[in-house]
Design an enzyme around this catalytic site. Sequence first.
Site, PDB file in Angstrom:
ATOM      1  N   HIS A   1      -2.068  -4.269   2.496  1.00 24.33           N
ATOM      2  CA  HIS A   1      -2.393  -3.044   1.770  1.00 24.33           C
ATOM      3  C   HIS A   1      -3.054  -2.073   2.727  1.00 24.33           C
ATOM      4  O   HIS A   1      -3.889  -2.481   3.542  1.00 24.33           O
ATOM      5  CB  HIS A   1      -3.337  -3.335   0.601  1.00 24.33           C
ATOM      6  CG  HIS A   1      -2.701  -4.184  -0.455  1.00 24.33           C
ATOM      7  ND1 HIS A   1      -1.811  -3.675  -1.367  1.00 24.33           N
ATOM      8  CD2 HIS A   1      -2.781  -5.513  -0.703  1.00 24.33           C
ATOM      9  CE1 HIS A   1      -1.390  -4.650  -2.144  1.00 24.33           C
ATOM     10  NE2 HIS A   1      -1.947  -5.784  -1.753  1.00 24.33           N
TER      11      HIS A   1
ATOM     12  N   TYR B   1      -4.556   6.834   1.710  1.00 27.47           N
ATOM     13  CA  TYR B   1      -3.475   6.121   2.403  1.00 27.47           C
ATOM     14  C   TYR B   1      -3.196   6.629   3.822  1.00 27.47           C
ATOM     15  O   TYR B   1      -2.348   6.075   4.506  1.00 27.47           O
ATOM     16  CB  TYR B   1      -2.192   6.202   1.553  1.00 27.47           C
ATOM     17  CG  TYR B   1      -2.360   5.545   0.202  1.00 27.47           C
ATOM     18  CD1 TYR B   1      -2.695   4.199   0.098  1.00 27.47           C
ATOM     19  CD2 TYR B   1      -2.204   6.272  -0.976  1.00 27.47           C
ATOM     20  CE1 TYR B   1      -2.872   3.590  -1.140  1.00 27.47           C
ATOM     21  CE2 TYR B   1      -2.368   5.673  -2.225  1.00 27.47           C
ATOM     22  CZ  TYR B   1      -2.709   4.331  -2.292  1.00 27.47           C
ATOM     23  OH  TYR B   1      -2.886   3.728  -3.514  1.00 27.47           O
TER      24      TYR B   1
HETATM   25  C1  DQA Z   1      -1.425  -0.140  -2.064  1.00 27.66           C
HETATM   26  C2  DQA Z   1      -2.509  -0.294  -3.154  1.00 27.66           C
HETATM   27  C3  DQA Z   1      -1.909  -0.244  -4.539  1.00 27.66           C
HETATM   28  O1  DQA Z   1      -2.936  -0.354  -5.519  1.00 27.66           O
HETATM   29  C4  DQA Z   1      -1.199   1.072  -4.747  1.00 27.66           C
HETATM   30  O2  DQA Z   1      -0.578   1.095  -6.013  1.00 27.66           O
HETATM   31  C5  DQA Z   1      -0.216   1.388  -3.665  1.00 27.66           C
HETATM   32  C6  DQA Z   1      -0.614   1.128  -2.290  1.00 27.66           C
HETATM   33  C7  DQA Z   1      -2.018  -0.059  -0.666  1.00 27.66           C
HETATM   34  O3  DQA Z   1      -1.266  -0.218   0.282  1.00 27.66           O
HETATM   35  O4  DQA Z   1      -3.217   0.203  -0.501  1.00 27.66           O
HETATM   36  O5  DQA Z   1       0.841   1.912  -3.904  1.00 27.66           O
HETATM   37  O6  DQA Z   1      -0.566  -1.269  -2.119  1.00 27.66           O
END
Ligand code: DQA
Length: 144
Positions: A99, A22
């Site tokens: 995402h 992330y």
């Molecule tokens: C997310 C992807 C999701 O699978 C995960 O649970 C997140 C972050 C992303 O921004 O890549 O919390 O939404």
Amino acid sequence: MRVLVIHGANLNLLGVRDPGVYGTQTLAEIDAALVALGAELGIQVACAQYNGEGAIVDALHAARGAYDGAIVNPGAYSHYSYAIADAIAAIGIPVIEVHLSNIAAREEFRRRSVTAAAAHGTIGGFGADSYALGLRAMAKILEK
Ligand code: DQA
């Protein structure tokens, strides 16, 4: 123009949570960059983060009439929340799902987003830039 950015579950932990996936930017840093980009694009950006599914539904409902569009990263709710999908479909303003990670390239359970089906479009896999790209896409939608 006013756009609401809604960050979902666990995104308050950005910067410390799985930085290899992330990134290292905190949520506050991402929000500040979005507000600055919004100023360049002539868009007033407000940001909020909720861990609860119901709180995200409530925030989407409140966006109706108060904002011209919304950018939403529901976090893990993306993969199973029909309540959030229904709220996105119900509010009558464009919603872009973003995402940080490329969910299509991750574990099986992350590959499907039920909320994305209700959104205008989806942007993912570009880290924090996914939000900036989402805001630029929203600016184009609102121009029309
Ligand atoms: C997310 C992807 C999701 O699978 C995960 O649970 C997140 C972050 C992303 O921004 O890549 O919390 O939404």
